[in-house]
Design a protein around this motif. Structure first.
Motif, PDB file in Angstrom:
ATOM      1  N   THR A   1       9.621  48.672  -1.545  1.00 58.70           N
ATOM      2  CA  THR A   1      10.394  50.114  -1.498  1.00 58.70           C
ATOM      3  C   THR A   1      10.804  50.398  -3.093  1.00 58.70           C
ATOM      4  O   THR A   1      10.974  49.622  -4.001  1.00 58.70           O
ATOM      5  N   PRO A   2      11.018  51.734  -3.262  1.00 60.00           N
ATOM      6  CA  PRO A   2      11.726  52.188  -4.425  1.00 60.00           C
ATOM      7  C   PRO A   2      12.950  51.337  -4.305  1.00 60.00           C
ATOM      8  O   PRO A   2      13.551  51.020  -3.267  1.00 60.00           O
ATOM      9  N   LYS A   3      13.855  51.463  -5.625  1.00 57.18           N
ATOM     10  CA  LYS A   3      14.983  51.092  -5.648  1.00 57.18           C
ATOM     11  C   LYS A   3      16.061  51.935  -4.621  1.00 57.18           C
ATOM     12  O   LYS A   3      16.216  53.020  -4.525  1.00 57.18           O
ATOM     13  N   PHE A   4      17.104  50.947  -4.079  1.00 57.79           N
ATOM     14  CA  PHE A   4      18.223  51.473  -3.308  1.00 57.79           C
ATOM     15  C   PHE A   4      19.402  51.452  -4.336  1.00 57.79           C
ATOM     16  O   PHE A   4      19.391  50.418  -5.231  1.00 57.79           O
TER      17      PHE A   4
ATOM     18  N   PRO B   1      15.370  46.546 -11.924  1.00 60.24           N
ATOM     19  CA  PRO B   1      14.717  46.601 -10.551  1.00 60.24           C
ATOM     20  C   PRO B   1      13.042  46.912 -10.679  1.00 60.24           C
ATOM     21  O   PRO B   1      12.365  46.181  -9.910  1.00 60.24           O
ATOM     22  N   GLU B   2      12.628  47.334 -11.859  1.00 62.51           N
ATOM     23  CA  GLU B   2      11.409  47.429 -12.071  1.00 62.51           C
ATOM     24  C   GLU B   2      10.672  45.979 -12.316  1.00 62.51           C
ATOM     25  O   GLU B   2       9.364  45.959 -11.630  1.00 62.51           O
ATOM     26  N   GLN B   3      11.369  45.232 -13.000  1.00 62.06           N
ATOM     27  CA  GLN B   3      10.796  43.936 -12.993  1.00 62.06           C
ATOM     28  C   GLN B   3      10.644  43.183 -11.729  1.00 62.06           C
ATOM     29  O   GLN B   3       9.888  42.395 -11.518  1.00 62.06           O
ATOM     30  N   CYS B   4      11.824  43.446 -10.989  1.00 60.08           N
ATOM     31  CA  CYS B   4      11.973  42.587  -9.561  1.00 60.08           C
ATOM     32  C   CYS B   4      10.644  43.063  -8.555  1.00 60.08           C
ATOM     33  O   CYS B   4      10.001  42.379  -7.905  1.00 60.08           O
ATOM     34  N   GLN B   5      10.508  44.293  -8.704  1.00 63.85           N
ATOM     35  CA  GLN B   5       9.564  45.069  -7.932  1.00 63.85           C
ATOM     36  C   GLN B   5       7.895  44.502  -8.339  1.00 63.85           C
ATOM     37  O   GLN B   5       7.112  43.982  -7.312  1.00 63.85           O
ATOM     38  N   ILE B   6       7.719  44.151  -9.514  1.00 61.76           N
ATOM     39  CA  ILE B   6       6.458  43.631 -10.081  1.00 61.76           C
ATOM     40  C   ILE B   6       6.534  42.135  -9.634  1.00 61.76           C
ATOM     41  O   ILE B   6       5.471  41.733  -9.157  1.00 61.76           O
TER      42      ILE B   6
END
Ligand SMILES: C[S@@+](CC[C@H](N)C(=O)[O-])C[C@H]1O[C@@H](n2cnc3c(N)ncnc32)[C@H](O)[C@@H]1O
Length: 193
Positions: free
Chosen positions: A172-175, A156-161
């Motif tokens: 958003t932060p992860k759901f 998820p952190e990679q997708c946020q980046i």
């Protein structure tokens, strides 16, 4: 161009892995959303649910006619004429929709592609200012019963980046979508009048 490892099990098994209505409602999909795009709709699992929740037009893109036929059949059975199932390779050609035209974009179980930022850039291009892009993917956990191999499965952190790199102003932060998925929501910058 096929996204790597995008094979799917049969429909009943695939749809036992998540609750599309609960996921879309958590993302805030509503009757305010008039134009919705599904990148890689597969069986139409989320396209159909999105049409039922929003009552808007859903543009469901896939490059596999077998999946599209299922999506079309389900839309017809439910009388959902606003689900448009379109054969298109969005990696090679984009989705071909007008810039700044969509309210909500779905990128579900596809960001293990080798060019995730290009896909996100296309999603960002077609979204109207303030429009949202929803992402779900398999948890980064080798014990999930399906999902891409761990070497290409995004965290998820990679997708946020990636989402921020593609231009999304807010992410958003992860759901958590138990048992096997996580989600993220990005918003395109609102127009300053
Ligand atoms: C893992 S499935 C996910 C289906 C759906 N998003 C869901 O979560 O139920 C990935 C889908 O993307 C489609 N796909 C893969 N590469 C594509 C491409 N380049 N253009 C359009 N569709 C593609 C596949 O045919 C498949 O239906």
């Amino acid at each position: 161009m096929e996204i790597r490892e995008s094979g799917m099990p049969e429909i009943e098994r695939w749809e036992s892995f998540f609750d599309p209505y609960a996921i879309l409602l958590t993302f805030g999909l509503s009757t305010r959303d008039k134009i919705i795009i599904d990148f890689g709709c597969g069986y139409g699992t989320f396209s159909i649910a999105a049409a039922e929740i929003s009552l808007g037009d859903v543009y469901a893109f896939d490059n596999n006619e077998v999946f599209l036929a299922e999506c079309r059949k389900r839309a017809a059975e439910k009388g959902l004429e606003k689900v448009h199932c379109i054969h298109r390779d969005f990696v090679k050609e984009g989705v071909g929709m007008q810039p700044n035209s969509a309210d909500f974009v779905m990128l579900f179980n596809i960001l293990h592609a080798d060019n995730p930022i290009d896909i996100l850039l296309e999603a960002h291009r077609v979204l109207a200012p303030g429009g949202r892009a929803a992402v779900i993917h398999w948890n980064y956990d080798p014990l999930t019963p399906r999902g891409p191999s761990m070497d290409i499965r995004p965290k998820p952190e990679q997708c946020q980046i990636w989402m921020k790199e593609a231009g999304f102003e807010f992410v958003t932060p992860k759901f958590d979508f138990p048992p096997y998925h996580y989600g993220l929501l990005g918003q395109k910058k609102k127009k300053i009048i």
